[in-house]
Design an enzyme around this catalytic site. Sequence first.
Site, short mmCIF file in Angstrom:
data_model
loop_
_atom_site.label_atom_id
_atom_site.label_comp_id
_atom_site.label_asym_id
_atom_site.label_seq_id
_atom_site.Cartn_x
_atom_site.Cartn_y
_atom_site.Cartn_z
N HIS A 216 0.79 -1.19 -0.06
CA HIS A 216 0.07 -0.03 -0.09
C HIS A 216 0.81 1.31 0.03
O HIS A 216 1.87 1.11 0.58
CB HIS A 216 -0.71 -0.01 1.24
CG HIS A 216 -2.11 0.83 1.14
ND1 HIS A 216 -1.84 2.04 1.21
CD2 HIS A 216 -3.40 0.61 0.80
CE1 HIS A 216 -3.21 2.75 1.06
NE2 HIS A 216 -4.17 1.75 0.32
N ASP B 177 -8.19 -5.47 -0.08
CA ASP B 177 -8.53 -6.31 -1.41
C ASP B 177 -8.38 -7.75 -1.10
O ASP B 177 -8.91 -8.59 -1.52
CB ASP B 177 -8.19 -5.70 -2.62
CG ASP B 177 -8.68 -4.46 -2.99
OD1 ASP B 177 -9.63 -4.41 -2.97
OD2 ASP B 177 -7.89 -3.54 -3.45
#
Length: 369
Positions: free
Chosen positions: A255, A306
Amino acid sequence: MSAPFRAPKGLAGVSVADSAIAKSEPDGTLVYRGYAIEELAEHAGFEETAYLVLNGRLPRREELRAFEEGLAAQMPLPEKVLEIMSGLPKGSHPLDVMMTATSALGSLEESRTHAEQMESVEAKMGPLAANCQRLPSGQAPVRPKRGVGFAAGLLQTLTGQEHTELEAWVFERVLMFYVEHDLNASSFTVRVVASTLADPFAAATAGIASLSGPLHGGANEAAMRMLLELKDPGAAAPFVAKEFAAGRKVTGFGHRVYKKFDPRARLCKGYLGELLRAKGDDGLLRLCDALETEMWKRKEIPPNLDFYAAPIFYTLGIPIPLYTPVFAASRVFGWMAHYAEQVADNRIIRPDATYTGPTGLKYVKIGER
Ligand code: COA
């Protein structure tokens, strides 16, 4: 004129706007309008959270009711849009169908005010997600049940099944985590489009396009396909070794902001465990865990939302190509919050680029090149 400031690649670490909507931090915190997501996950529901993101404060009871009724009234999709979706080729990616339908809604509702268009696109994205695979395949449209809440209604239309209270509760949490995430790629895209004073449907269409890539929203679908291919926890270590050797990114990990952990992924991992325990088979969780351990051992890269949203959706029976449309059906509320914030204090977003091409070339006639 002085030389322009040179921003780092991917605009990493550059603040390009003031925003009071949400903030993610490297230490693994995420707040919406000042409330930690853990607090909201425990106490709030989806509509309350969406209202908060849009309006900057939690709704009073009558405000929440009016918000829910407004959404329900705007949900039905116009016949013309159903026709357009049905006319797209069988096998079209559902997210492409959703993008086309959102753009079509823009022309059908061109005469409405921007505030009306915002409410319309927020309400219709759920029904679009539920129908974007069905209609090009020749199936009849599904319509959300009235009076069951946004998340439960969406889950029912996506799967055609009844769900337990726990399943509906978990799905609602995932939607709440997808609703907003400060200046992610699609929300930035929406702000760029809003800054030109284009309408909310145009901004949402661009948001969907930006979301579709595997580095952003498309990661949930890709993560599930990876998990299904791997099947067994024992396959995790050799798979990660192969991906690193090939210089490929492992879907569902990493991320831009979170470097220790993604708080949404951490919560979802717990929810996945609960769902699987209720079903009596935690094989999928053991596989996720093995991948997580391997990625941490290798480069201390944590899983993102996700990675855990995907096996939750799978366990709930949502068809895999609908994972990113579901993401869009939730994130559209965040997109509209960014749209409104951008136009409230607007200057067109028009950065500079450092020119690296040639100069001074002379035109050569086409037959002489
Ligand atoms: N697999 C393997 N390595 C990864 C990785 C992954 N999923 N994510 C990041 N890395 C590596 C990078 O290659 C980089 O290595 P280097 O410093 O040796 O070059 C390092 O970790 C730092 O990467 P970072 O700068 O933090 O990535 P980014 O901010 O440019 O990109 C993502 C962030 C999310 C696009 C990226 O992590 C990624 O592509 N992840 C997979 C797709 C995904 O899950 N997307 C959904 C995001 S919510």
